[in-house]
Design an enzyme around this catalytic site. Structure first.
Site, PDB file in Angstrom:
ATOM      1  N   ASN A 199       0.831  -1.207   0.000  1.00 43.47           N
ATOM      2  CA  ASN A 199       0.000   0.000   0.000  1.00 43.47           C
ATOM      3  C   ASN A 199       0.866   1.258   0.000  1.00 43.47           C
ATOM      4  O   ASN A 199       0.548   2.241  -0.676  1.00 43.47           O
ATOM      5  CB  ASN A 199      -0.928   0.005   1.214  1.00 43.47           C
ATOM      6  CG  ASN A 199      -2.048  -1.013   1.104  1.00 43.47           C
ATOM      7  OD1 ASN A 199      -2.476  -1.372   0.010  1.00 43.47           O
ATOM      8  ND2 ASN A 199      -2.526  -1.492   2.236  1.00 43.47           N
ATOM      9  N   HIS A 249      -1.117  -6.997   5.951  1.00 46.51           N
ATOM     10  CA  HIS A 249      -2.251  -7.059   6.868  1.00 46.51           C
ATOM     11  C   HIS A 249      -1.855  -7.658   8.212  1.00 46.51           C
ATOM     12  O   HIS A 249      -2.670  -8.286   8.893  1.00 46.51           O
ATOM     13  CB  HIS A 249      -3.416  -7.844   6.259  1.00 46.51           C
ATOM     14  CG  HIS A 249      -4.075  -7.126   5.125  1.00 46.51           C
ATOM     15  ND1 HIS A 249      -4.936  -7.728   4.242  1.00 46.51           N
ATOM     16  CD2 HIS A 249      -3.985  -5.830   4.700  1.00 46.51           C
ATOM     17  CE1 HIS A 249      -5.352  -6.847   3.345  1.00 46.51           C
ATOM     18  NE2 HIS A 249      -4.774  -5.674   3.608  1.00 46.51           N
ATOM     19  N   TYR A 258      -0.156  -8.802  -2.456  1.00 50.00           N
ATOM     20  CA  TYR A 258       0.444  -7.506  -2.163  1.00 50.00           C
ATOM     21  C   TYR A 258       1.939  -7.488  -2.470  1.00 50.00           C
ATOM     22  O   TYR A 258       2.480  -6.464  -2.913  1.00 50.00           O
ATOM     23  CB  TYR A 258       0.204  -7.142  -0.704  1.00 50.00           C
ATOM     24  CG  TYR A 258      -1.221  -6.753  -0.406  1.00 50.00           C
ATOM     25  CD1 TYR A 258      -1.664  -5.449  -0.584  1.00 50.00           C
ATOM     26  CD2 TYR A 258      -2.142  -7.698   0.049  1.00 50.00           C
ATOM     27  CE1 TYR A 258      -2.973  -5.086  -0.326  1.00 50.00           C
ATOM     28  CE2 TYR A 258      -3.464  -7.354   0.313  1.00 50.00           C
ATOM     29  CZ  TYR A 258      -3.871  -6.043   0.121  1.00 50.00           C
ATOM     30  OH  TYR A 258      -5.183  -5.692   0.369  1.00 50.00           O
TER      31      TYR A 258
END
Length: 755
Positions: A199, A249, A258
């Site tokens: 992210n 996460h 990811y």
């Protein structure tokens, strides 16, 4: 011509970072942003440089893109409720995606609309309209934060950069103001929450695109500096761990989701920014180079990314493992362009090997439909006779930080996924993977030759989620999404991991059931042609049967069951000690409009078992004769212990003795003072190795004794405080808890008998 060495690459990076930090701030000139716009097109679209638009398949693919863009342009009907009638607002994904497709047709040759003023103007007008009605700076962020802060702004900015000649200053200013509202500079202040790992790389990419679109040197500098927290190794939570694990996460192993996004994003940023004032020079960025070999390659098998590191993404349609494998391959080839020569050569050979062996979904064919830049880079590698196609590497890789293990031998590969107090049983979220309950309960994946699509072709929608191969489970029915979302499903287990010398391994899991009273101790001993599987202390009070699933293959192949063994044609063999009945089932399972045939083999421990156990051998690729012969030779892999205190085996032909000590104690010739994993190999040349690990990460001291005459320790380890040789070997290690469950190997010279 030889490129720079790895050491020089990192040294120069550190020097450049120091120089940049000490230099006075400089204002970038317009030419720099012209260069960045060109680089963005070259890197992300692959032109110019990676393909010839006059050749196939590029010519046809570009023509299709042009036809698609023309339809989008001609059907654009701006209203307060939509930009296209079939995509009512907010349409956070589809509408920006169409604008980006139009911009790509504008920027690429051979589309029939290359640099066409009408198309460029349409892209600009579409961006302006969408920003005014949906993505306005004063709009309310609803739904998934990712759409507003990553997905939507990236697509809009990408389109604006590619069609920059027709996006006016006013339109750019409105777009940048909207992006600044949802992705303010302060979004990158703290490395926490949903601004970590992949992210964070995505947020930095959006920030860089916003800098390019708005010719903003301050935000370009911010985009690069905010990447720095991504690079250092972590010991807990999101990021790269020293053992090669990648977590997102907080607790989910995620190289195949990811992680692939992060690798793609960083490879893109490295390539776009090279030679500019914002070139990425952080010395810690070398972690990304290491990650290709340590974190990603171990989980790519014949071009497909293993599902045990794909989180909730395993349920996103068939052949998702091959799609992720292609994404990783594309990122590796792009990263190779800015890497030192040694890495470049090794990675190109590795990707070529993946592409050659992926016959299920041929990589080059698939790339032609989705990513022309990757197709061009891959074609160059495949056509280069000086680049060998690297073979699958043999050996074992254990990942204590993510409770994963991968074992490769000639002709087959196996991997196990576990869960611990640090690693989630499974992840679900956004309505995905709601029945992945038992994927962390010791699921044992394996591939023999010709089975590259075994877990790809509608496996997840059709497989019985209570009978995943290798797992021990309570058959208690669970609700969809049991245990909490986003990886919030960690059991209390501390002893999860094992010991490996890089060839063989002893892997174990203290298992706790999900929303169940089930508890068990499971071990896997990975050898040359076999995985020996032990279970003990299987106890449950759920009032339902407990099962250990020996296998559940998506096949209708002929199954042969005999006393002490079973064989599945074209797949492999199973050895189960006589007197332990092996249950079997052949069934067709239908879901999502497809039907697949499964062959299931399991051991039934009954209702509410108390300290039940099991032993079975998995022999991938073995024929019926080999399987029957192994069943007739129980001494080849002799079980030394199978209790809730110790589980271990001895394999004289390999010189292997391996024990998982759940508590301190004795098994065979090995004794341990506390919970640990030990793997001993007599190499047959008068030497041996002793490998130890502390999977619980809890021991201040550990003493291991091997009741075998040893002359001397020839290679120690910093953890080794004391070694006593002679009639037996006693090794004392200090602070193994500080080494994150990693394996440590000691080499010794044996006393050779003269009798």
């Amino acid at each position: 011509m030889n490129g720079p060495s790895r050491r020089l690459f990192l040294q120069l990076g550190g020097l450049a970072a120091l120089t940049a930090a000490c230099a006075p701030r400089r204002k970038a000139d317009p030419a720099t942003f012209t260069l960045l716009r060109r680089r963005w097109r070259e890197v992300t679209l692959g032109y110019p440089g990676t393909f010839d638009p006059e050749r196939e398949p590029y010519r046809s693919r570009l023509a299709r893109l042009g036809a698609q863009a023309r339809r989008h342009r001609d059907t654009m009907t701006p209203t307060a409720r939509s930009l296209w009638p079939d995509l009512p607002f907010p349409s956070l994904d589809a509408t920006p995606a169409r604008l980006r497709a139009m911009a790509r047709a504008y920027a690429l040759p051979g589309t029939g609309l290359t640099a066409e003023p009408g198309l460029g103007t349409a892209v600009a007008a579409g961006i302006e309209h969408y920003v005014r009605h949906v993505y306005a700076e004063d709009a309310e962020q609803t739904g998934n934060w990712w759409d507003w802060q990553i997905g939507t702004p990236r697509a809009l900015l990408d389109a604006a950069v590619l069609a920059a000649a027709y996006v006016t200053d006013t339109q750019v200013a409105a777009l940048c103001a909207a992006v600044d509202a949802f992705v303010p500079e302060s979004r990158l202040d703290d490395y926490e929450g949903n601004s970590t790992g992949a992210n964070r790389v995505d947020l930095c990419t959006v920030t860089l695109l916003r800098a390019i679109a708005g010719a903003d040197p301050d935000r370009a500098a911010l985009a690069v500096s905010a990447l720095s927290p991504v690079f250092p190794y972590v010991t807990d939570g999101d990021g790269f761990h020293r053992d090669g694990s990648f977590i997102q996460h907080g607790s989910v192993p995620y190289q195949g989701g990811y992680g692939a996004v992060l690798l793609t994003g960083l490879a893109t940023l490295f390539a776009v920014l090279r030679g500019t004032p914002w070139e990425i020079t952080d010395p810690a960025a070398g972690t990304v180079l290491d990650a290709v070999d340590l974190a990603f390659a171990p989980f790519v098998h014949d071009g497909a990314c293993m599902d045990l590191v794909r989180g909730r993404g395993i349920t996103r349609g068939s052949y998702g493992d091959h799609r992720r494998g292609r994404e990783i391959a594309a990122a590796v080839l792009l990263l190779a362009e800015t890497a030192p020569e040694a890495e470049r050569a090794r990675w190109r050979a590795m990707v070529k090997g993946w592409a050659v062996r992926d016959t299920v979904k041929p990589m080059l064919t698939a790339a032609a439909q989705s990513d022309l830049a990757f197709h061009g880079r891959l074609s160059a590698v495949l056509d280069d006779a000086t680049v060998p196609a690297a073979a699958e590497p043999a050996g074992h890789r254990l990942f204590p930080a993510s409770a994963r293990a991968v074992h490769r031998r000639l002709g087959w590969c196996a991997a196990v996924s576990m869960a611990s107090s640090r690693v989630a049983r499974y992840e679900h979220g956004n309505g995905e993977n709601l029945r992945g309950w038992h994927t962390g309960s010791g699921m044992l994946y394996w591939w023999a030759r010709g089975h590259g699509d075994h877990y790809s072709d509608a496996f997840w929608p059709t497989v019985d989620p209570y009978r995943l191969p290798g797992t021990t489970v309570s058959t208690r029915r669970l609700p969809d999404g049991a245990g909490g979302a986003w990886g919030d499903t960690r059991p209390p287990a501390e002893w999860v991991g094992g010991a490996t010398d890089g060839t063989y391994a002893a892997v174990g899991q203290h298992l706790y059931g999900l929303e169940s009273t089930l508890e068990a101790f499971k071990s896997w001993f990975f050898l040359d042609d076999t995985v020996v599987c032990l279970g003990a202390g299987i106890t449950c009070r759920d009032g339902v049967p407990v099962e250990t699933v020996v296998d559940n293959r998506r096949t209708g192949a002929r199954l042969t069951v005999a006393t002490g063994w079973a064989h599945l044609d074209g797949h492999g063999g199973y050895v189960v000690p006589a007197g332990r009945p092996l249950r079997t089932l052949r069934e067709d399972r239908t879901a999502a409009g497809v039907t697949r045939t499964y062959t299931t083999l399991w051991l039934d421990h009954g209702v509410d078992p108390d300290a039940a156990d099991y032993v079975y051998h998995l022999m991938p690729g073995a024929g019926p004769a080999e399987t029957a012969a192994r069943a007739a030779d129980p001494g080849r892999a002799r079980v030394l212990a199978n209790t809730s205190a110790q589980q271990g085996i001895e394999v004289p032909s390999l010189g292997v003795t391996a024990v998982n000590f759940w508590t301190g104690g004795h098994a065979g010739l090995l004794t341990a003072s506390g919970p640990c994993a030990v793997l001993v190999r007599d190499l047959g040349d008068g030497t041996a190795t002793v490998t130890v690990a502390d999977p619980r990460r809890a021991l201040d001291e550990l003493t291991v004794t091997w009741d075998r005459p040893v002359a001397a320790v020839t290679r120690g380890h910093p953890l080794l405080e004391r070694a006593e040789t002679g009639a037996r070997l006693t090794l004392t290690f200090t602070a193994p808890a500080d080494h994150e469950g990693a394996s440590r190997t000691i080499a010794v010279r044996l006393v050779v008998s003269t009798a």
